[in-house]
Scaffold this motif. Structure first.
Motif, PDB file in Angstrom:
ATOM      1  N   THR A 383       0.821  -1.206   0.000  1.00  0.00           N
ATOM      2  CA  THR A 383       0.000   0.000   0.000  1.00  0.00           C
ATOM      3  C   THR A 383       0.858   1.261   0.000  1.00  0.00           C
ATOM      4  OG1 THR A 383      -1.908  -1.051   1.058  1.00  0.00           O
ATOM      5  CG2 THR A 383      -1.688   1.326   1.332  1.00  0.00           C
ATOM      6  N   ILE A 384       1.947   1.249   0.758  1.00  0.00           N
ATOM      7  CA  ILE A 384       2.842   2.402   0.780  1.00  0.00           C
ATOM      8  C   ILE A 384       3.411   2.647  -0.615  1.00  0.00           C
ATOM      9  CG2 ILE A 384       5.013   3.325   1.692  1.00  0.00           C
ATOM     10  CD1 ILE A 384       4.433   1.803   4.281  1.00  0.00           C
ATOM     11  N   CYS A 385       3.849   1.574  -1.270  1.00  0.00           N
ATOM     12  CA  CYS A 385       4.387   1.699  -2.632  1.00  0.00           C
ATOM     13  C   CYS A 385       3.342   2.276  -3.573  1.00  0.00           C
ATOM     14  CB  CYS A 385       4.827   0.326  -3.142  1.00  0.00           C
ATOM     15  SG  CYS A 385       6.044  -0.508  -2.111  1.00  0.00           S
ATOM     16  N   GLN A 386       2.124   1.797  -3.460  1.00  0.00           N
ATOM     17  CA  GLN A 386       1.053   2.217  -4.369  1.00  0.00           C
ATOM     18  C   GLN A 386       0.625   3.654  -4.119  1.00  0.00           C
ATOM     19  OE1 GLN A 386      -1.200  -1.123  -3.154  1.00  0.00           O
ATOM     20  NE2 GLN A 386       0.042  -2.517  -4.396  1.00  0.00           N
ATOM     21  N   LEU A 387       0.558   4.060  -2.862  1.00  0.00           N
ATOM     22  CA  LEU A 387       0.207   5.446  -2.556  1.00  0.00           C
ATOM     23  C   LEU A 387       1.312   6.398  -3.007  1.00  0.00           C
ATOM     24  CD1 LEU A 387      -1.361   4.913   0.972  1.00  0.00           C
ATOM     25  CD2 LEU A 387      -2.567   5.775  -1.051  1.00  0.00           C
ATOM     26  N   ALA A 388       2.558   5.997  -2.814  1.00  0.00           N
ATOM     27  CA  ALA A 388       3.670   6.820  -3.282  1.00  0.00           C
ATOM     28  C   ALA A 388       3.598   6.991  -4.795  1.00  0.00           C
ATOM     29  CB  ALA A 388       4.995   6.182  -2.872  1.00  0.00           C
ATOM     30  N   ALA A 389       3.240   5.909  -5.482  1.00  0.00           N
ATOM     31  CA  ALA A 389       3.132   5.968  -6.936  1.00  0.00           C
ATOM     32  C   ALA A 389       1.974   6.858  -7.376  1.00  0.00           C
ATOM     33  CB  ALA A 389       2.954   4.560  -7.498  1.00  0.00           C
TER      34      ALA A 389
END
Length: 431
Positions: A383-389
């Motif tokens: 989720t962190i990766c996806q929100l950062a993206a």
């Protein structure tokens, strides 16, 4: 011995129903005589495993799992015939015969001798295959990031719980000594209160502005490779397996460097800070209101920076009020220097210890105890990766509610928590 013939549709449906009904059961024991390996030492009680996606990282999984005395390779699957043939040859060279070779992951999941699958496709196929596998009664090792979207992550956790399966996300840094030492030092407050973390991710090239279209190579099911994502004419770069680019450069199939190294390093940050059940609350992309670096923050103010310097030559730099921990694959350093030699006792907080990520998966299949990185953990890190993206793609600051697991006050960003899927490639239902 020739590979088994393709499984007929009637047999596939019958087997899928039967296996799904036994989803809560532990691993099956595959008899050596059935597998044609009765003459091999220790072959009488092995966990049957199938491999889905035979790209770069799969080579290590294939050889390592095949070398375990309590694991029996049964099937390999890829949309490229040459990759399937290569995998079969590797297994044959290690004495494994009668391997099911297929381009259809459904055939792997329908095989009643398979207890677990290793899913190493590009990111956009992770969730659909992993959920279908759990629904079919299989335990799942799935590469990082666990999913392509936030919504998929929630469904993965639901499936893990619903079907009682063992899941291991391929965040293997949790199973290495230096990252474990770093986590223990930080968890026990030995560098004081953590204020900042620097994570080195690096850069990918952008996809070419004009793709060089070509004919789809023989033996490659390109339409199925695209799966749920939008259709594009074939180009070699779009489907290329490369740690330095290829499909990893495209937002359609991943989260670029956030889903590449971010999935590793942000996962360690979560682990070290003891936040596997929560997440940050704010994401700021590089360039937003003059921001020099992409960063995200937790509710208590801890800020995680992407590619900020100096990193002192390490992948992750934890900065506390009383010291620092610098950690990379194969090395760790601290400030003060002697801190790295701290000896932990039973009175200290210590994270779960795993010395081998793949073995931890197999051990968990036997014990039915959670792995070091189950879906509940993999979901939060992804989720962190996806929100950062999402923040980077929109060029906007995002607010996130980690309890409700939803974007706050930004409908456009909230809509990107999931993605449209092409007809025929819907996610499996969880019923």
């Amino acid at each position: 011995m020739e590979p088994p013939p393709r499984i007929k549709r009637r047999h596939f449906l019958k087997t899928s129903i039967a296996v799904a009904g036994a989803a809560m059961a532990g691993p099956q024991i595959v008899r050596a005589e059935t597998l044609g390996n009765a003459n091999k030492a220790g072959a009488a009680s092995r966990i049957g495993i199938g491999f889905i996606g035979m790209g770069l990282i799969s080579d290590g999984h294939l050889k390592t799992f095949a070398g375990m005395k309590d694991v029996q390779p049964i099937a390999v699957c890829d949309l490229r015939k040459q990759q399937v043939d290569k995998a079969v040859d590797i297994l044959k060279s290690r004495g494994h015969q009668g391997i099911l070779a297929t381009s259809r992951f459904e055939e792997v999941l329908a095989n009643p001798d398979i207890d677990a699958v290793c899913v190493t496709t590009p990111d956009h196929w992770h969730a659909a295959i992993a959920i279908a596998a759990m629904k079919a009664g299989k335990d799942v090792y799935v590469e990082k990031p666990m999913t392509l979207t936030i919504e998929e992550g929630k469904l993965m956790v639901e499936a893990e719980r619903k079907y009682g399966r063992i899941v291991q996300v391929g965040s293997q840094q949790r199973s290495t000594v230096h990252f474990r030492i770093a986590a223990n030092l930080i968890r026990n407050g030995l560098i004081g209160e953590v204020k900042e973390v620097y994570c080195r991710l690096g850069e990918f090239p952008k996809p070419p502005e004009k793709e060089e279209f070509a004919a789809v190579p023989d033996g490659f099911n390109y339409d199925r490779w695209l799966g749920p994502t939008p259709f594009y004419e074939y180009s070699e770069n779009r489907v290329k397996s490369s740690y330095g680019g290829g499909w990893r450069c495209y937002w359609d199939y991943g989260s670029r460097k956030f889903g590449d190294w971010g999935a590793h390093h942000f996962d360690i940050v979560q682990w070290a800070l003891g936040r596997d059940d929560t997440g940050p609350v704010e994401f700021v992309p590089k360039g937003f209101r003059g921001a020099e670096y992409h960063h995200y923050r937790y509710a208590d103010g801890i800020t995680v920076w992407r590619d900020r310097k100096p990193d002192h030559g390490h992948m992750i730099r934890f900065i506390g009020t009383e010291g620092e921990v610098h950690v990379s694959r194969g090395q760790i350093a601290t400030m003060p220097k002697e801190l790295v030699r701290h000896r932990f006792t039973d009175r200290d907080t210590q994270v779960m210890e795993s010395k081998d990520h793949r073995k931890n998966f197999i051990d968990s299949i036997k014990s039915r105890e959670p792995t070091i990185c189950p879906a509940t953990v993999g979901r939060r890190s992804a989720t962190i990766c996806q929100l950062a993206a999402i923040a980077e793609r929109l060029g906007q600051e995002l607010r996130w509610d980690p309890a409700a697991e939803t974007v706050v006050g930004n409908p456009g960003a909230a809509a990107m928590e999931s993605r449209p899927r092409r007809s025929g490639y819907e996610l499996p239902s969880i019923g």
